[in-house]
Design a protein around this motif. Structure first.
Motif, PDB file in Angstrom:
ATOM      1  N   ALA A 122       0.814  -1.212   0.000  1.00 27.53           N
ATOM      2  CA  ALA A 122       0.000   0.000   0.000  1.00 27.53           C
ATOM      3  C   ALA A 122       0.845   1.259   0.000  1.00 27.53           C
ATOM      4  O   ALA A 122       0.406   2.304  -0.493  1.00 27.53           O
ATOM      5  CB  ALA A 122      -0.938  -0.002   1.204  1.00 27.53           C
ATOM      6  N   VAL A 123       2.053   1.191   0.539  1.00 27.73           N
ATOM      7  CA  VAL A 123       2.922   2.364   0.610  1.00 27.73           C
ATOM      8  C   VAL A 123       3.425   2.764  -0.775  1.00 27.73           C
ATOM      9  O   VAL A 123       3.501   3.953  -1.102  1.00 27.73           O
ATOM     10  CB  VAL A 123       4.111   2.087   1.557  1.00 27.73           C
ATOM     11  N   VAL A 124       3.761   1.787  -1.609  1.00 21.93           N
ATOM     12  CA  VAL A 124       4.406   2.076  -2.896  1.00 21.93           C
ATOM     13  C   VAL A 124       3.621   3.048  -3.764  1.00 21.93           C
ATOM     14  O   VAL A 124       4.170   4.041  -4.247  1.00 21.93           O
ATOM     15  CB  VAL A 124       4.716   0.765  -3.650  1.00 21.93           C
ATOM     16  N   PRO A 125       2.307   2.832  -4.018  1.00 19.75           N
ATOM     17  CA  PRO A 125       1.585   3.803  -4.858  1.00 19.75           C
ATOM     18  C   PRO A 125       1.397   5.160  -4.211  1.00 19.75           C
ATOM     19  O   PRO A 125       0.976   6.109  -4.880  1.00 19.75           O
ATOM     20  CB  PRO A 125       0.235   3.108  -5.107  1.00 19.75           C
ATOM     21  N   SER A 126       1.683   5.280  -2.915  1.00 17.49           N
ATOM     22  CA  SER A 126       1.605   6.580  -2.249  1.00 17.49           C
ATOM     23  C   SER A 126       2.818   7.460  -2.566  1.00 17.49           C
ATOM     24  O   SER A 126       2.747   8.682  -2.424  1.00 17.49           O
ATOM     25  CB  SER A 126       1.531   6.398  -0.727  1.00 17.49           C
ATOM     26  N   ILE A 127       3.911   6.842  -2.994  1.00 21.47           N
ATOM     27  CA  ILE A 127       5.142   7.594  -3.193  1.00 21.47           C
ATOM     28  C   ILE A 127       5.693   7.474  -4.611  1.00 21.47           C
ATOM     29  O   ILE A 127       6.676   8.141  -4.953  1.00 21.47           O
ATOM     30  CB  ILE A 127       6.228   7.130  -2.198  1.00 21.47           C
ATOM     31  N   VAL A 128       5.070   6.614  -5.443  1.00 22.18           N
ATOM     32  CA  VAL A 128       5.547   6.397  -6.812  1.00 22.18           C
ATOM     33  C   VAL A 128       4.410   6.684  -7.794  1.00 22.18           C
ATOM     34  O   VAL A 128       3.316   6.144  -7.634  1.00 22.18           O
ATOM     35  CB  VAL A 128       6.040   4.938  -6.997  1.00 22.18           C
ATOM     36  N   PRO A 129       4.628   7.523  -8.805  1.00 25.84           N
ATOM     37  CA  PRO A 129       3.592   7.775  -9.818  1.00 25.84           C
ATOM     38  C   PRO A 129       3.200   6.492 -10.537  1.00 25.84           C
ATOM     39  O   PRO A 129       3.996   5.542 -10.641  1.00 25.84           O
ATOM     40  CB  PRO A 129       4.270   8.761 -10.780  1.00 25.84           C
ATOM     41  N   LYS A 130       1.977   6.432 -11.047  1.00 20.76           N
ATOM     42  CA  LYS A 130       1.469   5.212 -11.677  1.00 20.76           C
ATOM     43  C   LYS A 130       2.335   4.751 -12.842  1.00 20.76           C
ATOM     44  O   LYS A 130       2.483   3.546 -13.074  1.00 20.76           O
ATOM     45  CB  LYS A 130       0.034   5.439 -12.148  1.00 20.76           C
ATOM     46  N   ALA A 164       8.981   0.093 -10.062  1.00 24.01           N
ATOM     47  CA  ALA A 164       9.160  -0.023  -8.612  1.00 24.01           C
ATOM     48  C   ALA A 164       8.892  -1.442  -8.137  1.00 24.01           C
ATOM     49  O   ALA A 164       9.670  -2.016  -7.357  1.00 24.01           O
ATOM     50  CB  ALA A 164       8.225   0.963  -7.902  1.00 24.01           C
ATOM     51  N   ASN A 165       7.804  -2.043  -8.605  1.00 18.07           N
ATOM     52  CA  ASN A 165       7.474  -3.407  -8.194  1.00 18.07           C
ATOM     53  C   ASN A 165       8.486  -4.412  -8.710  1.00 18.07           C
ATOM     54  O   ASN A 165       8.767  -5.420  -8.058  1.00 18.07           O
ATOM     55  CB  ASN A 165       6.071  -3.771  -8.683  1.00 18.07           C
ATOM     56  N   ALA A 166       9.055  -4.154  -9.901  1.00 23.00           N
ATOM     57  CA  ALA A 166      10.089  -5.044 -10.435  1.00 23.00           C
ATOM     58  C   ALA A 166      11.328  -5.020  -9.549  1.00 23.00           C
ATOM     59  O   ALA A 166      11.951  -6.055  -9.301  1.00 23.00           O
ATOM     60  CB  ALA A 166      10.445  -4.636 -11.863  1.00 23.00           C
ATOM     61  N   PHE A 174      -1.032  -3.114 -11.629  1.00 26.05           N
ATOM     62  CA  PHE A 174      -2.406  -2.847 -12.068  1.00 26.05           C
ATOM     63  C   PHE A 174      -3.331  -2.642 -10.871  1.00 26.05           C
ATOM     64  O   PHE A 174      -4.123  -1.688 -10.828  1.00 26.05           O
ATOM     65  CB  PHE A 174      -2.902  -3.996 -12.935  1.00 26.05           C
ATOM     66  N   ARG A 175      -3.216  -3.513  -9.869  1.00 24.68           N
ATOM     67  CA  ARG A 175      -4.077  -3.383  -8.692  1.00 24.68           C
ATOM     68  C   ARG A 175      -3.784  -2.101  -7.932  1.00 24.68           C
ATOM     69  O   ARG A 175      -4.699  -1.419  -7.464  1.00 24.68           O
ATOM     70  CB  ARG A 175      -3.907  -4.595  -7.763  1.00 24.68           C
ATOM     71  N   GLN A 176      -2.513  -1.766  -7.791  1.00 25.92           N
ATOM     72  CA  GLN A 176      -2.155  -0.545  -7.070  1.00 25.92           C
ATOM     73  C   GLN A 176      -2.687   0.698  -7.785  1.00 25.92           C
ATOM     74  O   GLN A 176      -2.985   1.700  -7.147  1.00 25.92           O
ATOM     75  CB  GLN A 176      -0.639  -0.453  -6.929  1.00 25.92           C
ATOM     76  N   ALA A 177      -2.786   0.621  -9.122  1.00 20.25           N
ATOM     77  CA  ALA A 177      -3.258   1.777  -9.892  1.00 20.25           C
ATOM     78  C   ALA A 177      -4.772   1.901  -9.879  1.00 20.25           C
ATOM     79  O   ALA A 177      -5.312   3.011  -9.894  1.00 20.25           O
ATOM     80  CB  ALA A 177      -2.764   1.678 -11.341  1.00 20.25           C
ATOM     81  N   ILE A 178      -5.485   0.795  -9.836  1.00 19.83           N
ATOM     82  CA  ILE A 178      -6.941   0.830  -9.991  1.00 19.83           C
ATOM     83  C   ILE A 178      -7.682   0.933  -8.662  1.00 19.83           C
ATOM     84  O   ILE A 178      -8.821   1.405  -8.597  1.00 19.83           O
ATOM     85  CB  ILE A 178      -7.423  -0.405 -10.793  1.00 19.83           C
ATOM     86  N   ILE A 179      -7.025   0.520  -7.566  1.00 21.48           N
ATOM     87  CA  ILE A 179      -7.677   0.545  -6.254  1.00 21.48           C
ATOM     88  C   ILE A 179      -7.395   1.881  -5.573  1.00 21.48           C
ATOM     89  O   ILE A 179      -6.238   2.292  -5.460  1.00 21.48           O
ATOM     90  CB  ILE A 179      -7.161  -0.609  -5.360  1.00 21.48           C
TER      91      ILE A 179
END
Length: 449
Positions: free
Chosen positions: A139-147, A153-155, A350-355
């Motif tokens: 949950a932290v990653v999409p808070s600090i990294v643009p889509k 980032a996930n890689a 995908f989930r981090q971007a859509i949720i």
């Protein structure tokens, strides 16, 4: 609108999009690297400790079951906690409790007081903390990294976990365990302690407080939030289809690999001493997959790459069973592991971007509960199929995976890139060296690198 395509919703562009992931992500990455090292040590040392405590095969096999049980019981509540509390505190709490558990394990081993039942308890509590840590870090990653940079980032996170757990922690732990049990057990204290320390000093951008309801607004009761993840998934056509599709593939893949050790040792006639090398081929394939995932997504699009990776996974699984030869199986196992890693990276992005950010913990918890909860069913199915031959689970599971991949291929190719998805959240600012805030102070705008 959740899931609606909106070109330009990435929120970054120009020179900013070409920059790195930022120092804030670097801190998150390092904290997760330390935690992954602890995970790798724990997963290696647990069965080794159990084997020293008992020669009962059932009790030793129970180690794996106890390790997975917390995901069935705690993934949903942990997801709610991730959405309700400061996510930095969630990371620090989970890592801190695991540090305390490691200290307790050191004491038990040093005083020769460790029993198999104490080990079960430590593993179960450790697993419960892992559900909280895993949900918070995702949950932290999409808070600090643009889509637009989520796949990258996930890689990095996925690749680092593979390297640390498979290339470093597992072999090193085995060697050190033979020298002195307290050395790898003591390493758990250092690894989780560092993860807790780094999490405590993360900047405000990683807190998730920007997604919380305004102060003074009543919070929804905990029991009602248990169904929030389910409602969001079922209400979103793309997520709903992906979820049920993923559960089907998880069952089939678990069936195919349920008797992997017997297939490798008996069917492929690989010596027991070389079994680790066979597994290492999968780790190498996964590492290569993590390196190319973001590049493939940028070149061909997320949907096309996910569809192709899923098909490759099915075909390689079938081919392992068709021609049971060691070299062939190693190559196919590596290719299949690489495809699975690419799928996992892009699926998470995908989930981090859509949720929406406020629901990330709950949806992630719901997703993991049913997805991972279904995998033991696949293992039972694979065990039954193995009675007809050790290649049969690979043939049946691989054929099922391939059919599913073909049936859903067109749907998967329609999945949008993360940066084109509008989930209603404001895009995160460029993150860099952001100072932490005093308690009770609202989060501010992070500085640019």
């Amino acid at each position: 609108m959740s899931g609606a395509a909106a070109p330009g919703a990435a929120g970054t562009g120009g020179a900013g999009a070409r920059r790195g992931l930022g120092r804030t992500f670097g801190t998150v990455f390092t904290a997760n690297l330390a935690s992954s090292l602890g995970d790798g040590i724990a997963r290696t040392v647990s069965p080794l400790l159990a084997a020293r405590l008992t020669d009962d095969a059932v009790l030793i096999a129970g180690i794996a079951a106890v390790a997975m049980l917390p995901w069935l019981f705690f993934a949903l509540p942990a997801g709610i906690l991730v959405d309700r509390m400061d996510r930095r505190q969630a990371l620090a709490l989970a890592a801190g409790v695991r540090t305390a558990l490691a200290v307790g394990l050191v004491v038990l081993v040093a005083t020769d007081a460790l029993t198999i039942w104490w080990l079960y308890l430590v593993i179960f509590v450790y697993g419960a903390c892992e559900t909280l840590y895993d949900g918070a870090i995702r949950a932290v990653v999409p808070s600090i990294v643009p889509k637009s940079r989520l796949p990258r980032a996930n890689a990095r996170i996925e690749g680092a976990e593979l390297v640390v757990q498979n290339f470093a922690a597992a072999p090193l732990t085995s060697v050190l365990f033979a020298v002195a049990v307290l050395i790898p057990v003591g390493g758990l204290v250092g690894a989780f302690g560092l993860a807790a320390l780094l999490a405590a000093f993360l900047p405000a951008a990683a807190s998730g407080r920007q997604f919380h309801a305004p102060e003074g607004e009543p919070r929804e009761p905990f029991r009602r939030q248990l169904a929030d993840g389910w409602r969001f998934i079922i209400g979103n056509r793309m997520l709903r289809t992906l979820w049920f599709f993923s559960i089907g593939t998880a069952i089939l893949f678990s069936a195919a690999s349920a008797t992997l050790v017997l297939f490798v040792l008996d069917e492929l006639a690989v010596p027991e001493a070389a079994f680790g090398a066979f597994l290492l081929s999968g780790a190498i394939g996964g590492l290569l997959g993590s390196v190319v995932a973001a590049r493939l997504q940028a070149r061909f699009g997320l949907g096309r790459v996910m569809a192709a990776a899923n098909l490759v996974c099915g075909v390689t699984t079938v081919l392992i069973g068709v021609w049971a030869q060691p070299i062939w199986a190693v190559v196919m196992f590596a290719l299949g592991s690489g495809a699975v890693t690419i799928w996992n990276i892009l699926m998470m992005s995908f989930r981090q971007a859509i949720i929406p950010g406020r629901l990330l913990g709950r949806v992630h918890g719901t997703w993991r509960t049913l997805l991972w909860g279904s995998m033991p069913l696949g293992s039972l199915l694979g065990g039954g199929l193995a009675l007809f031959g050790l290649s049969v689970p690979w043939l049946v599971g691989g054929a099922g995976l391939t059919v599913l991949a073909l049936v859903f291929y067109r749907f998967l190719t329609t999945l949008p890139d993360p940066e084109t998805i509008d989930n209603g959240d404001e895009p995160p600012a460029e993150t860099g060296a952001v100072s932490t805030l005093p308690p009770g102070e609202p989060p501010g705008v992070p500085a640019v690198d």
